[in-house]
Write a protein that holds these residues in place. Structure first.
Motif, PDB file in Angstrom:
ATOM      1  N   VAL A   1       0.838  -1.208   0.000  1.00  0.00           N
ATOM      2  CA  VAL A   1       0.000   0.000   0.000  1.00  0.00           C
ATOM      3  C   VAL A   1       0.867   1.250   0.000  1.00  0.00           C
ATOM      4  CG1 VAL A   1      -1.707   1.336   1.302  1.00  0.00           C
ATOM      5  CG2 VAL A   1      -1.974  -1.140   1.095  1.00  0.00           C
ATOM      6  N   GLU A   2       1.897   1.261   0.842  1.00  0.00           N
ATOM      7  CA  GLU A   2       2.783   2.425   0.885  1.00  0.00           C
ATOM      8  C   GLU A   2       3.510   2.618  -0.448  1.00  0.00           C
ATOM      9  OE1 GLU A   2       5.222   1.806   4.400  1.00  0.00           O
ATOM     10  OE2 GLU A   2       3.765   2.866   5.645  1.00  0.00           O
ATOM     11  N   GLY A   3       3.932   1.515  -1.054  1.00  0.00           N
ATOM     12  CA  GLY A   3       4.652   1.603  -2.323  1.00  0.00           C
ATOM     13  C   GLY A   3       3.776   2.055  -3.477  1.00  0.00           C
ATOM     14  N   LEU A   4       2.568   1.513  -3.549  1.00  0.00           N
ATOM     15  CA  LEU A   4       1.693   1.828  -4.676  1.00  0.00           C
ATOM     16  C   LEU A   4       1.085   3.222  -4.590  1.00  0.00           C
ATOM     17  CD1 LEU A   4      -0.320  -1.467  -5.256  1.00  0.00           C
ATOM     18  CD2 LEU A   4       1.128  -0.321  -6.911  1.00  0.00           C
ATOM     19  N   TYR A   5       0.681   3.621  -3.387  1.00  0.00           N
ATOM     20  CA  TYR A   5      -0.084   4.863  -3.254  1.00  0.00           C
ATOM     21  C   TYR A   5       0.696   6.005  -2.621  1.00  0.00           C
ATOM     22  CZ  TYR A   5      -3.592   1.468  -4.435  1.00  0.00           C
ATOM     23  OH  TYR A   5      -4.271   0.470  -5.061  1.00  0.00           O
ATOM     24  N   LYS A   6       1.975   5.773  -2.304  1.00  0.00           N
ATOM     25  CA  LYS A   6       2.846   6.817  -1.749  1.00  0.00           C
ATOM     26  C   LYS A   6       2.218   7.475  -0.520  1.00  0.00           C
ATOM     27  CE  LYS A   6       5.602   6.390  -5.391  1.00  0.00           C
ATOM     28  NZ  LYS A   6       5.401   4.979  -5.674  1.00  0.00           N
TER      29      LYS A   6
ATOM     30  N   LYS B   1      -2.062  12.470   7.825  1.00  0.00           N
ATOM     31  CA  LYS B   1      -1.613  13.409   6.792  1.00  0.00           C
ATOM     32  C   LYS B   1      -2.245  13.104   5.436  1.00  0.00           C
ATOM     33  CE  LYS B   1       2.880  13.484   8.945  1.00  0.00           C
ATOM     34  NZ  LYS B   1       3.979  12.533   8.896  1.00  0.00           N
ATOM     35  N   PHE B   2      -2.711  11.878   5.273  1.00  0.00           N
ATOM     36  CA  PHE B   2      -3.284  11.461   3.991  1.00  0.00           C
ATOM     37  C   PHE B   2      -4.771  11.165   4.166  1.00  0.00           C
ATOM     38  CE2 PHE B   2       1.137  10.153   4.255  1.00  0.00           C
ATOM     39  CZ  PHE B   2       1.664  10.723   3.107  1.00  0.00           C
ATOM     40  N   LYS B   3      -5.518  11.324   3.085  1.00  0.00           N
ATOM     41  CA  LYS B   3      -6.953  11.066   3.157  1.00  0.00           C
ATOM     42  C   LYS B   3      -7.302   9.789   2.403  1.00  0.00           C
ATOM     43  CE  LYS B   3      -9.114  15.483   4.006  1.00  0.00           C
ATOM     44  NZ  LYS B   3      -7.979  16.368   4.190  1.00  0.00           N
ATOM     45  N   ALA B   4      -7.962   8.871   3.092  1.00  0.00           N
ATOM     46  CA  ALA B   4      -8.392   7.628   2.456  1.00  0.00           C
ATOM     47  C   ALA B   4      -9.332   7.936   1.296  1.00  0.00           C
ATOM     48  CB  ALA B   4      -9.075   6.724   3.478  1.00  0.00           C
ATOM     49  N   GLY B   5     -10.119   8.981   1.449  1.00  0.00           N
ATOM     50  CA  GLY B   5     -11.067   9.369   0.394  1.00  0.00           C
ATOM     51  C   GLY B   5     -10.386   9.698  -0.919  1.00  0.00           C
ATOM     52  N   ASP B   6      -9.224  10.351  -0.840  1.00  0.00           N
ATOM     53  CA  ASP B   6      -8.492  10.713  -2.067  1.00  0.00           C
ATOM     54  C   ASP B   6      -8.039   9.460  -2.809  1.00  0.00           C
ATOM     55  OD1 ASP B   6      -8.829  13.274  -1.213  1.00  0.00           O
ATOM     56  OD2 ASP B   6      -6.747  13.583  -0.584  1.00  0.00           O
TER      57      ASP B   6
END
Length: 87
Positions: free
Chosen positions: A44-49, A74-79
């Motif tokens: 997940v970290e690799g694919l979606y940064k 810091k990141f939004k799951a919605g995005d």
């Protein structure tokens, strides 16, 4: 990159999964049967940064393995869900 796509088969689109995206900043993926929390986190970290805080893995009644991925504030799951076409 290709290996990451093999780990995460597809995002789960259910009412409950969509509520988790909106309310808890979590994504739900159906993953391969041999995957661990660590492999899912890296994928997940690799694919979606993004930064992943925690991964929970459960088996559902259809015999699939689901990974519930908690995403850093810091990141939004919605995005990400929008990019994936879930929402």
């Amino acid at each position: 990159q290709v290996r990451d796509l093999e780990i995460l088969k597809y995002p789960l689109v259910t009412e409950k999964a969509v509520n988790m995206i909106e309310n808890e900043n979590k994504l739900v993926f159906v993953v391969g049967t041999n995957e661990t929390k660590q492999t899912v986190k890296k994928a997940v970290e690799g694919l979606y940064k993004i930064k992943v805080n925690k991964v929970n893995i459960i088996k559902d009644m259809k015999g699939r393995k689901r990974a519930i991925v908690s995403i850093d504030r810091k990141f939004k799951a919605g995005d990400i869900a929008t990019k994936l076409g879930v929402i």
